[in-house]
Enzyme design. Structure first.
Site, mmCIF file in Angstrom:
data_model
loop_
_atom_site.group_PDB
_atom_site.id
_atom_site.type_symbol
_atom_site.label_atom_id
_atom_site.label_comp_id
_atom_site.label_asym_id
_atom_site.label_seq_id
_atom_site.Cartn_x
_atom_site.Cartn_y
_atom_site.Cartn_z
ATOM 1 N N TRP A 1 4.420 -13.174 110.790
ATOM 2 C CA TRP A 1 4.941 -13.622 109.503
ATOM 3 C C TRP A 1 5.017 -12.523 108.464
ATOM 4 O O TRP A 1 5.669 -12.691 107.446
ATOM 5 C CB TRP A 1 4.072 -14.773 108.987
ATOM 6 N N TYR B 1 6.153 -10.013 116.890
ATOM 7 C CA TYR B 1 6.194 -11.338 116.246
ATOM 8 C C TYR B 1 5.160 -11.426 115.125
ATOM 9 O O TYR B 1 4.033 -10.934 115.270
ATOM 10 C CB TYR B 1 5.903 -12.441 117.274
HETATM 11 P P1 PGD Z 1 -0.375 -13.824 110.494
HETATM 12 O O1 PGD Z 1 -1.830 -13.973 110.268
HETATM 13 O O2 PGD Z 1 0.532 -14.391 109.467
HETATM 14 O O3 PGD Z 1 -0.104 -14.509 111.882
HETATM 15 O O4 PGD Z 1 0.972 -15.700 113.759
HETATM 16 P P2 PGD Z 1 1.153 -14.380 112.860
HETATM 17 O O5 PGD Z 1 0.956 -13.195 113.731
HETATM 18 O O6 PGD Z 1 2.408 -14.470 112.084
HETATM 19 O O7 PGD Z 1 -0.059 -12.283 110.731
HETATM 20 C C1 PGD Z 1 0.745 -11.532 109.916
HETATM 21 C C2 PGD Z 1 0.177 -10.119 109.817
HETATM 22 O O8 PGD Z 1 1.071 -9.338 109.040
HETATM 23 C C3 PGD Z 1 -1.162 -10.052 109.112
HETATM 24 O O9 PGD Z 1 -2.040 -9.245 109.859
HETATM 25 C C4 PGD Z 1 -0.845 -9.357 107.776
HETATM 26 O O10 PGD Z 1 -1.899 -8.574 107.269
HETATM 27 C C5 PGD Z 1 0.340 -8.500 108.161
HETATM 28 N N1 PGD Z 1 1.222 -8.135 107.060
HETATM 29 C C6 PGD Z 1 1.470 -8.831 105.938
HETATM 30 N N2 PGD Z 1 2.375 -8.173 105.185
HETATM 31 C C7 PGD Z 1 2.715 -7.040 105.846
HETATM 32 C C8 PGD Z 1 3.612 -5.964 105.582
HETATM 33 O O11 PGD Z 1 4.322 -5.924 104.592
HETATM 34 N N3 PGD Z 1 3.699 -4.976 106.511
HETATM 35 C C9 PGD Z 1 2.953 -4.987 107.636
HETATM 36 N N4 PGD Z 1 3.104 -3.965 108.490
HETATM 37 N N5 PGD Z 1 2.082 -5.996 107.915
HETATM 38 C C10 PGD Z 1 1.982 -7.018 107.040
HETATM 39 C C11 PGD Z 1 1.301 -16.954 113.312
HETATM 40 C C12 PGD Z 1 1.515 -17.897 114.522
HETATM 41 O O12 PGD Z 1 0.253 -18.301 115.079
HETATM 42 C C13 PGD Z 1 2.299 -19.102 114.181
HETATM 43 S S1 PGD Z 1 3.708 -18.894 113.195
HETATM 44 C C14 PGD Z 1 2.011 -20.318 114.681
HETATM 45 S S2 PGD Z 1 2.862 -21.696 114.134
HETATM 46 C C15 PGD Z 1 1.032 -20.537 115.743
HETATM 47 N N6 PGD Z 1 0.137 -21.602 115.465
HETATM 48 C C16 PGD Z 1 -0.937 -21.785 116.251
HETATM 49 C C17 PGD Z 1 -1.595 -23.064 116.432
HETATM 50 O O13 PGD Z 1 -1.187 -24.085 115.865
HETATM 51 N N7 PGD Z 1 -2.684 -23.108 117.225
HETATM 52 C C18 PGD Z 1 -3.129 -22.034 117.879
HETATM 53 N N8 PGD Z 1 -4.212 -22.146 118.651
HETATM 54 N N9 PGD Z 1 -2.536 -20.828 117.722
HETATM 55 C C19 PGD Z 1 -1.462 -20.673 116.958
HETATM 56 N N10 PGD Z 1 -0.880 -19.428 116.834
HETATM 57 C C20 PGD Z 1 0.403 -19.228 116.178
#
Ligand code: PGD
Length: 775
Positions: free
Chosen positions: A111, A109
């Site tokens: 983004w 999972y």
């Molecule tokens: P990101 O930091 O976007 O968080 O959680 P998510 O895991 O999606 O992580 C994306 C990762 O992908 C980053 O490490 C980035 O460097 C990497 N990345 C970017 N581009 C690429 C690529 O092209 N290739 C590869 N291999 N990696 C890449 C998000 C999630 O967190 C979400 S959607 C929600 S809504 C939640 N919200 C909350 C909240 O409201 N409160 C709490 N306490 N916790 C939450 N967690 C949730």
């Protein structure tokens, strides 16, 4: 000056490049309100936390694959791509042969980045499907609770996520917006895949200028832009359902209910009314009853209910409200409230979900699917609801309940993550850390040494969007952007596609994975496929070559408007919803039949479980989305770093709470809960109601051990203090938004951050006599 176009989850932009470095970031010409997050791009591109070369945890090389609590603590050995891919291919083959594909957890999972082809999860899932499949995950951290609830009560989620009133309709028709969770402007810059025109702040301003009244229901004033006037109902966190029921009760007792709508379009009004009147539990859910729980005066509740009944009223609930214990209830109770008002399906009236949670909710851009890269089919059927990752790893073979069914957690031997950061998105991070010690092997692709990468065995450096060609656009985007590589890959980083093609080759499915196409061939193929689809709908876009040369295309579709529930409202028997009754279910026999005490058959008030942690932990923590980065992405960027206090994530608290604890603005504080502890930087402000503190998610988890205080995150990741308990057995959704905590001034020497520097590396002797997980 040459500008190279690209897009991101926070919007389309171009970069100017000199000597392989980004020297300027220019928002897309069509964007009236570009995101401040663009300020994180330039300096994070070549930050020392970029992963330069494939790396393997030393303990995995020395001791072989197997459960290991050294993850996250041991140094890495940098290796060649050949070495890394050979060893990983051999390990994948071993796990499949000995344990079956079910033992591979590939939910992965996260983004990742914008870009329709280089979408990390799509690439990974296609690869895993070709080698026999994987245990996957269902639903999202964003709306995992609503995604399971809404089909039961509305027959699906499309009506609310993409089919509710658009902003222009709200501007024209809505008189009163009752916004539970507000319309936080920090989130509207973000849309998965991108949104080229950010217009919701503009529409909100226009609506207000035309006389829209707003009732902001939130503990945080910042959940509505400062300049937008509103009546602020500063509820106690987690108590919105009590307020909603108090409003419903007032409508019922004062004869303000639209009984015609309820009889034509809904089932379950009678049992819900009986509950409001307290017939079974002896507790009428009156405004006074609500006041005790939500701390909004009863007179204000009554007055608000009366105003709602006499105006075109839109009741909205942000996604954060369902990311809580019993997170189904605020969504369901708000739908019931809107149903009692009888305005569901009317333009600018009824119920909305996620205005201000994401940029494209309420946007009236085209409803056209952008080009899509095929993932194939997963032959393995084991899965988890996405937020049960720690339980999956800790409890193989145990049963779990989900949406009326019982399933078994499979025994996971290999965890494969590309494009996500569980040490950002999950809760109770020290428990997750413990769970990640259990599998034989953990694999991560990421551009950065994120906390997840640091807890892996095999770490493969991925490129970022600016280093590769792609097509980009979100699901309601007005443009498709030709994303051109602007700079060469950092170090030896490779695209996820290239990494997986290398593994596919070694595992005998190389040709099926690539279909013999280069990246350039794929982009043209995906674009032309999309173009033909549009042509069939009478929409014309230029051929690929012109699209690429021009840097993108404006999608020639009229802006969409209206509400999907409008048709149902006018003809409920002809336009039945996909619910058992065909109507809106205020009471669901199906949900009732599951027998979940924490999610009964109709909207119900239940105090959040964490409230029982008071009085030892007297402050309500809100852990919401950050305004300075997307989730944990580019936490090392300039905008994110500039917001920190002594290098720690800012924690906002009310002056009274600060004074009582001797905390001054700018102090480092220690936040504790029954689950864990972290440091943060105090920001004292009256924009937070007393008794509430706010600490955004996304500071990279930096676990350090203090001889007296034990383990804590020294950076300010709130998921360290939030328990890993789902919203309910119905949805098993993420409930990470809230916790009860205590906050104290931290007087010790403030430990330096380790996580904004690369991890430790170590040399390794690769002579054949050394053991290692090669077959
Ligand atoms: P990101 O930091 O976007 O968080 O959680 P998510 O895991 O999606 O992580 C994306 C990762 O992908 C980053 O490490 C980035 O460097 C990497 N990345 C970017 N581009 C690429 C690529 O092209 N290739 C590869 N291999 N990696 C890449 C998000 C999630 O967190 C979400 S959607 C929600 S809504 C939640 N919200 C909350 C909240 O409201 N409160 C709490 N306490 N916790 C939450 N967690 C949730």
């Amino acid at each position: 000056m040459t500008l190279v176009p690209t897009t991101s989850h926070w919007g389309a932009y171009s970069v100017q490049v000199e000597d392989g470095r980004v020297t300027a970031v220019v928002p897309h010409a069509a964007d009236p309100d570009p995101s401040p997050l663009l300020g994180n791009v330039a300096d994070s591109l070549h930050h020392p936390t970029r992963i330069a070369r494939p790396a393997i945890r030393r303990g995995w090389l020395e001791r072989g694959a197997g459960p290991d609590h050294g993850r996250g603590e041991e140094p890495f050995v940098e290796v060649s791509w050949e070495e890394a891919l050979d060893r990983l291919a051999a390990e994948l083959a071993r796990v499949r042969e000995r344990h079956g594909n079910e033992a591979i957890f590939g939910g992965s999972y996260g983004w990742a980045s914008a870009g329709r082809f280089h979408h990390a999860q799509s690439q990974l899932h296609r690869f895993l499907n070709l080698i026999g499949g994987y245990t996957g995950s269902r639903n999202t951290y964003s709306t995992g609770t609503s995604e399971v609830l809404l089909p039961h009560i509305l027959g699906g989620d499309e009506q609310v996520f993409r089919g509710a009133s658009t902003w222009p309709t709200i501007v024209e028709h809505t008189e009163l917006l009752v916004a539970f969770g507000g319309v936080p402007s920090k989130n509207v810059f973000v849309t998965p895949g991108g949104l080229t025109r950010h217009r919701s702040r503009h529409f909100l301003g226009e609506a207000v200028a035309r006389g829209l009244e707003i009732a902001l229901v939130s503990p945080l004033r910042a959940d509505l832009p400062d300049e937008v006037p509103a009546a602020w109902y500063a509820v106690r966190p987690g108590s919105d359902v009590a307020l909603m029921l108090g409003l419903c009760h007032t409508l019922v007792t004062e004869g303000l209910v639209d009984t015609d709508f309820l009889h034509r379009c809904c089932v379950g009004y009678e049992p819900f009314k009986a509950y409001l009147q307290g017939r079974a539990d002896g507790e009428p859910k009156s405004a006074e009853w609500a006041e005790v729980r939500c701390e909004v005066p009863a007179a204000s509740i009554r007055e608000l209910a009366r105003r709602m009944a006499t105006r075109r009223t839109l009741v909205t609930v942000t996604w954060s409200l369902q990311r809580t214990d019993h997170g189904e209830q605020p969504v369901w109770a708000a739908i019931a409230l809107a149903a009692l008002l009888g305005q569901i399906g009317l333009p600018g009236g009824g119920f909305g979900h996620g205005y201000g949670s994401m940029g494209d909710i309420g946007d009236n851009g085209p409803r056209l699917r952008p080009p899509t890269f095929g993932q194939g089919r997963n032959p393995v059927h084991t899965f988890i609801p996405v937020a049960r990752i720690t339980d999956l790893l800790l409890h193989p073979g145990e049963l779990f309940e989900y949406d009326g069914e019982t399933h078994v957690y499979p025994d996971i031997r290999l965890v494969y993550w590309a494009g996500g950061n569980p040490f950002h998105h999950h809760q109770d991070l020290f428990r997750l850390r413990d769970a990640l010690g259990r599998p034989d092997t953990v694999v991560v692709h990421d551009p950065y040494w994120t906390p997840m990468a640091r807890h892996a065995d095999v770490v493969l450096p991925a490129t970022v969007s600016l280093e590769r060609d792609d097509l980009g656009g979100g699901r309601r985007d007005s443009h498709l952007i030709a994303m051109r590589a602007a700079v060469p890959p950092y170090g030896e980083a490779r695209d996820d596609h290239a990494i997986l093609a290398g593994l596919a080759e070694r595992l005998g499915v190389g040709e099926r994975f690539t279909e013999g196409r280069t990246v350039a061939d794929w982009l043209e193929h995906l674009y032309e496929d999309w173009r033909r689809g549009l042509e069939r709908r009478g929409l014309d876009v230029p051929p690929f070559e012109r699209f690429w040369a021009e840097g993108g295309v404006r999608i020639p579709s009229p802006d969409q408007d209206g509400t999907l529930l409008g048709a149902f409202r006018s003809d409920p028997s002809g336009r039945r919803l996909a619910t058992p009754s065909g109507l809106i279910e205020l009471c669901s026999e199906t949900i009732g039949s599951f027998g979940y005490a924490e999610c009964p058959a109709h909207p119900t008030w239940m105090p959040p479980r964490q409230w029982s942690d008071a009085p030892s932990f007297p402050l309500h923590l809100i852990a919401n989305q950050p305004s300075t980065r997307l989730h944990s992405q580019l936490d090392v960027g300039a905008v994110s770093r500039a917001s920190k206090i002594q290098g720690r994530e800012p924690l906002r608290l009310h002056p009274d709470d600060a004074a009582r604890r001797g905390i001054a603005d700018g102090d480092v504080v220690r936040v504790t809960s029954p689950v864990g502890a972290c440091l943060a930087g105090a920001r004292v402000t009256a924009d937070v109601r007393p008794g509430v503190v706010q600490l955004a998610t996304g500071a990279w988890f930096d676990p350090q051990h203090d001889p007296e205080l034990g383990w804590m995150c020294v950076h300010g990741n709130p998921n360290v203090v939030i328990s890993d308990h789902p919203s309910s057995r119905l949805s098993q959704g993420c409930a990470g938004q809230h916790a009860m905590v205590e906050v104290e001034r931290f007087d010790g020497p403030v430990p330096p951050l380790a996580v904004h520097a690369p991890p430790a590396f170590s040399p390794f002797d690769f002579t054949p006599s050394r053991p290692g997980p090669m077959p």
